[in-house]
Motif scaffolding. Structure first.
Motif, PDB file in Angstrom:
ATOM      1  N   ASN A 111       0.824  -1.214   0.000  1.00  0.00           N
ATOM      2  CA  ASN A 111       0.000   0.000   0.000  1.00  0.00           C
ATOM      3  C   ASN A 111       0.858   1.263   0.000  1.00  0.00           C
ATOM      4  O   ASN A 111       0.399   2.328  -0.424  1.00  0.00           O
ATOM      5  CB  ASN A 111      -0.907   0.036   1.243  1.00  0.00           C
ATOM      6  N   ALA A 112       2.086   1.147   0.465  1.00  0.00           N
ATOM      7  CA  ALA A 112       2.922   2.332   0.685  1.00  0.00           C
ATOM      8  C   ALA A 112       3.296   3.050  -0.606  1.00  0.00           C
ATOM      9  O   ALA A 112       3.535   4.259  -0.586  1.00  0.00           O
ATOM     10  CB  ALA A 112       4.185   1.943   1.453  1.00  0.00           C
ATOM     11  N   TYR A 113       3.363   2.348  -1.720  1.00  0.00           N
ATOM     12  CA  TYR A 113       3.900   2.970  -2.935  1.00  0.00           C
ATOM     13  C   TYR A 113       2.882   3.144  -4.053  1.00  0.00           C
ATOM     14  O   TYR A 113       3.234   3.540  -5.166  1.00  0.00           O
ATOM     15  CB  TYR A 113       5.099   2.180  -3.460  1.00  0.00           C
ATOM     16  N   GLN A 114       1.611   2.898  -3.778  1.00  0.00           N
ATOM     17  CA  GLN A 114       0.619   2.926  -4.855  1.00  0.00           C
ATOM     18  C   GLN A 114       0.502   4.300  -5.519  1.00  0.00           C
ATOM     19  O   GLN A 114       0.312   4.392  -6.740  1.00  0.00           O
ATOM     20  CB  GLN A 114      -0.748   2.483  -4.311  1.00  0.00           C
ATOM     21  N   LEU A 115       0.625   5.380  -4.744  1.00  0.00           N
ATOM     22  CA  LEU A 115       0.494   6.716  -5.328  1.00  0.00           C
ATOM     23  C   LEU A 115       1.632   7.065  -6.280  1.00  0.00           C
ATOM     24  O   LEU A 115       1.500   7.967  -7.109  1.00  0.00           O
ATOM     25  CB  LEU A 115       0.427   7.775  -4.218  1.00  0.00           C
TER      26      LEU A 115
END
Length: 475
Positions: free
Chosen positions: A291-295
């Motif tokens: 979830n940490a790098y989705q953006l």
């Protein structure tokens, strides 16, 4: 499913720390062996040389039966180390009384409930209640009271803790007027160093990389300001290296840092969109959550991502954990949908106990990524041998982009077995973490103990990796 696995682990841990110690060393090792042989998804792959494994196990059992309980931890670590899997983790759940390295901390003479009430109205800038909301790599969570003693030293004492190592009123740290600290780590080993108090709201212990946020009285900082400052302390950052090139530094993908990373991307969106080159420094990032790098994906990908699937080993532990998760679901509009989804998983696992289950019934999936209309023309990711787990997953995904290169050294190699959670193996004086699934890349494309190869290898003659990356992109 990663958020669910984390929730299951926390529920299990909360129940585990209240249990009583029952196992001698030989029995502990036997139970640990049984748990790993029956519930570790990588067991068969990691023990192909049966003669080697069996002889190792027999010898270790002999040693364990002759080992005092206080020295048993080394035996257990020796066994888990055989599998060379960073997602296998074992630690004592309670203090080992005879350990020479364990320090007993002093008790503070305080009425915790009275202190809790007094903290709401204190005018003192440090006195009050503090919490470590952004604990690095999933450590224990503490509620700490800070009060000054007669010698003018600030004493941080435990009010509550998720760790059975720590009891209320025990001294967690001391803050001296000269800026030095004494800090007791998870297992009560004392560390020393220097501390900083930022805006009467954040205490940062530099040498142990610990941060505590003021809870009562309320912090002077907004939540956004707290996250930004904590991110700086832990090494997260965004800056322009030149007119053409921007740098994002992401030292961890752990759950507590997801919002910090998301805010970092949002607050620097215009610079990311308008820079020609983007460097993402992952060095030292041992993983966390995808979830940490989705953006970041719309800015670095040129196309959608092909992801290999996973399959879970159906075990009683996994089923019990999922059932416990359902019992603790909050009452909201998503509850019924979640109950149905996880209920289907439980049925599949119960019908296939001891077998591998692919919840999606597919060997791969396509993750749709819509590239940003404005994004860097070139992206370079820096990795080293400490990059693992979710950081390796990010790197593998990113390598599918046509505008991206990876530079550095081979990564650590810990991606084949994941979605780790806590397992009860019958000896509650120890905490055991095991992965719950294996990648469908296996056996054709293993990563464990091999690592991800960079496109550009940086040998020891390259002293400044950032300067090399900058020159590579701009020349």
């Amino acid at each position: 499913m990663m958020k669910i696995i984390l929730s299951i682990a926390l529920i299990f841990l909360a129940n585990l720390v209240n249990a009583q110690s029952t196992c001698e060393c030989g029995e502990t090792l036997e139970r640990l062996i049984h748990k790993i042989e029956t519930e570790y998804p990588g067991f068969e792959e990691k023990t192909k040389d049966k003669i080697l494994y069996e002889s190792f196990k027999v010898q270790l059992k002999v040693e364990a039966n002759l080992t005092e309980k206080s020295a048993c931890f080394a035996m257990l670590k020796k066994y888990t180390a055989f599998f060379r899997d960073g997602h296998i983790w074992i630690n004592p759940a309670t203090a080992i009384s005879n350990s020479k390295e364990t320090v007993s901390t002093t008790l503070v003479d305080v009425d915790i409930e009275k202190f809790r009430k007094r903290s709401k109205t204190t005018a003192d800038p440090v006195d009050g209640i503090w919490k470590n909301k952004f604990e690095w790599t999933g450590g224990a969570l503490y509620e700490i009271g800070i009060t000054k003693n007669k010698a003018g030293v600030w004493i941080g004492f435990v009010m509550s803790s998720s760790s059975a190592f720590w009891k209320p009123k025990e001294t967690k740290f001391r803050l001296y007027p000269d800026g030095k600290f004494e800090f007791y780590t998870f297992d009560k080993k004392m560390k020393t160093g220097t501390y900083e108090i930022y805006n009467q709201s954040i205490v940062y212990f530099k040498e142990v990389r610990a941060v505590f946020i003021k809870e009562s009285p309320a912090s002077n900082l907004t939540q956004e300001e707290v996250k930004r400052k904590v991110g700086e302390y832990y090494g997260f950052g965004a800056k322009k290296l030149s007119d053409k090139t921007m740098l994002l530094t992401l030292p961890s993908f752990d759950y507590p840092f997801v919002e910090i990373i998301e805010d970092l991307v949002k607050n620097n969106r215009s610079q990311i969109e308008t820079c020609k080159n983007l460097i993402i420094d992952l060095r030292g990032n041992s993983g966390g959550t995808d979830n940490a790098y989705q953006l970041l994906l719309p800015y670095i990908m040129t196309n959608s991502i092909r992801n290999m699937g996973v399959e879970y080993l159906a075990t009683p532990t996994l089923v019990d954990g999922l059932k416990g998760y359902l019992k603790n679901l909050p009452e909201n509009k998503e509850r019924q949908r979640e109950m149905e989804r996880v209920g289907r998983w439980i049925s599949l696992f119960e019908e296939n106990m001891g077998k591998f289950v692919n919840l999606k019934d597919s060997t791969f999936s396509m993750q749709q990524v819509v590239p940003s209309e404005k994004s860097p023309a070139q992206v370079l990711i820096l990795i080293d041998k400490r990059v693992g787990s979710a950081a390796e997953s990010f790197t593998m995904m990113a390598k599918q982009s046509k505008k991206l290169k990876v530079a550095g050294t081979v990564s650590s190699g810990g991606l084949d077995y994941a979605a780790a959670r806590m397992f009860n193996f019958g000896c509650p004086e120890y905490l055991l973490q095991l992965p719950t699934y294996r990648s469908l890349r296996l056996p054709d494309y293993p990563i464990d103990n091999i690592g991800i190869q960079p496109d550009i290898f940086l040998d020891k003659s390259v002293q400044d990796w950032l300067q090399f990356a900058l020159a590579y992109l701009e020349q």
